[in-house]
Write a protein that holds these residues in place. Structure first.
Motif, PDB file in Angstrom:
ATOM      1  N   ASP A 208      -6.538  -6.973   2.738  1.00 37.79           N
ATOM      2  CA  ASP A 208      -5.885  -6.667   1.466  1.00 37.79           C
ATOM      3  C   ASP A 208      -6.940  -6.513   0.369  1.00 37.79           C
TER       4      ASP A 208
ATOM      5  N   THR B  76       1.680  -4.355   1.885  1.00 35.15           N
ATOM      6  CA  THR B  76       1.546  -5.478   2.807  1.00 35.15           C
ATOM      7  C   THR B  76       2.723  -5.514   3.773  1.00 35.15           C
TER       8      THR B  76
ATOM      9  N   ARG C 128       8.319  -5.733  -6.244  1.00 33.37           N
ATOM     10  CA  ARG C 128       8.081  -7.156  -6.380  1.00 33.37           C
ATOM     11  C   ARG C 128       8.344  -7.602  -7.811  1.00 33.37           C
TER      12      ARG C 128
HETATM   13 MG   LIG Z   1       0.021  -6.701  -0.862  1.00 32.47          MG
END
Ligand SMILES: [Mg+2]
Ligand SMILES: Nc1ncnc2c1ncn2[C@@H]1O[C@H](COP(=O)(O)OP(=O)(O)O)[C@@H](O)[C@H]1O
Ligand SMILES: [Zn+2]
Length: 411
Positions: free
Chosen positions: A139, A65, A228
């Motif tokens: 996405d 992203t 993440r």
């Molecule tokens: Mg993503």
């Protein structure tokens, strides 16, 4: 959170932007570990050869992203198209904040019907309202229905010149070939442990967190290459332990086992120190540590020692302190012995999983592994047999289990 936070920390947590958001890369060169993708995209922009549809495939939390937004900025920046978007113009800031009228971020999982795609198609016909391109970032694109894919295909076949598609997915194998063949595909990788450790150190120091490399490498390991996840774990550590967590606290907060304890167990195994090994195992057991996890960690540690033995270098992914400890263990141990202990511990993971008394299963596996005869290297055994056949020398000490120390196996 596993336990209630003290009040001061609660207030702190409330005003807190999660690290993963705060440290989303704002330029291609800030992205960690996806150099192959970044380079190709930067070149395409510089050479004005940007494809009309991109597919970013790869595990979660590795920058898909982020890269999609950076590409959108690169294309629509007022100073662009440029591989180095300014970051301050309206196009750049709006894309960062997700408010750009010409860049739509669509969640494929919740907009997966044919009507959703028809809407995109209708909309795509019109020129962008302000910027250079209309950009659709979809996405989890693998979630689209069959009919939705068919509708999308028509647009992908003859897209208007002002439209760009950027698809992201964690499951590229679920996409129809017809879609795949119309996209330029980029595979995002899990981020290497060394690169991830570097980035975490950087972020920790910017945040004023004093945490050892050794603790950070526990985080790195648990995140399995996803940035993440690593940053969420760091959030979790700070929330639980504050800004100066000790290794023990970090291990506790992450449900991990302190590296030094694992190291002590591996050392006890390799030096045949049964007493220490049993004491350590009991301690961990009493603390509620999962015995299977202990066996897995121990196997991993032995793997590192083995790597250090045969390559002469401890693996890069380890923090400096761990590397030194691993190197020292490797120096004093025999390669064949490390390999055999690894086998024993690794195999025991399966048994422990099924055992009614996991601790017993683990202890017995470790003790057996420890007391197996040191397997001499094959060349040395052959030499010994040849010596015997030639009538020279007595059988090696005849000790039960052949305890005479073999010459270390040199790789
Ligand atoms: Mg993503
Ligand atoms: N390659 C990377 N380099 C630096 N940070 C990253 C990278 N990948 C992910 N991150 C961090 O993780 C967060 C989520 O990344 P994101 O691009 O949304 O992942 P994905 O879309 O692949 O699931 C980002 O905000 C950033 O903080
Ligand atoms: Zn700009």
């Amino acid at each position: 959170m596993a336990f209630p936070l003290p009040l001061a920390l609660q207030a702190f947590a409330m005003s807190y932007t999660v690290l993963a958001r705060k440290y989303r890369p704002q330029a291609f060169e800030e992205m960690t570990g996806q150099e192959h993708v970044v380079r190709t995209i930067e070149n395409a922009i510089t050479l004005d050869r940007v494809a009309h549809a991109y597919l970013f495939a790869g595990p979660r939390g590795v920058g898909k992203t982020t890269a999609a937004r950076l590409l959108a900025r690169a294309l629509n920046c007022e100073k662009g198209p440029t591989a180095h978007p300014c970051g301050v113009c309206r196009a750049c800031t709006e894309i960062r904040d997700g408010t750009s009228v010409d860049v739509a971020e669509i969640d494929g999982a919740s907009n997966n019907g044919v009507e959703n795609v028809r809407e995109i198609r209708e909309n795509a016909k019109y020129l962008p309202q302000r910027d250079r391109y209309k950009i659709y970032i979809i996405d989890e694109v693998h979630m689209l229905s069959g009919a939705a894919f068919n509708a999308l295909l028509k647009t992908l076949e003859e897209p208007p010149g002002h439209v760009k598609f950027i698809f992201a997915t964690t499951e590229a194998h679920k996409l129809p070939d017809t879609i795949l063949s119309r996209c330029q595909r980029h595979n995002f990788r899990r981020i290497s442990a060394a690169a991830m450790l570097g980035r975490l150190k950087d972020i920790a120091s910017k945040e004023g967190i004093t945490v050892s490399d050794s603790s950070l490498s526990v985080l790195v390991r648990q995140s399995e290459g996803g940035m993440r996840d690593a940053l969420s774990l760091l959030d979790q550590v700070i929330a639980a332990c504050g800004l100066t967590p000790t290794d023990e606290q970090v291990a506790e907060a992450l449900g991990a086992i302190d590296r030094m304890v694992i190291h002590a167990c591996a050392q006890a195994l390799l030096t045949r120190d049964a007493k220490t090994l049993l004491v350590r195992t009991e301690e961990l057991f009493n603390r509620g540590v999962d015995m299977k996890k202990l066996a897995e960690e121990l196997a991993l540690h032995l793997r590192h020692v083995f790597v250090a033995k045969v390559t002469g270098n401890a693996p890069d992914e380890l923090a400096d302190a761990d590397r030194q400890a691993v190197t020292a263990l490797a120096r004093d141990a025999d390669a064949a012995q490390i390999a055999r202990l690894f086998d024993v511990v690794h195999t025991s993971v399966w048994d422990i999983n099924r055992a009614p008394q996991p601790r017993l299963a683990l202890e017995m596996a470790l003790l057996k592994g420890m007391h197996l005869a040191p397997a001499a290297a094959i060349p040395e055994l052959i030499a010994r047999v040849e010596k015997l056949a030639a009538g020279q020398g007595a059988p090696a000490a005849g000790a039960p289990g052949g305890r005479s120390a073999p010459a270390p196996f040199r790789a």
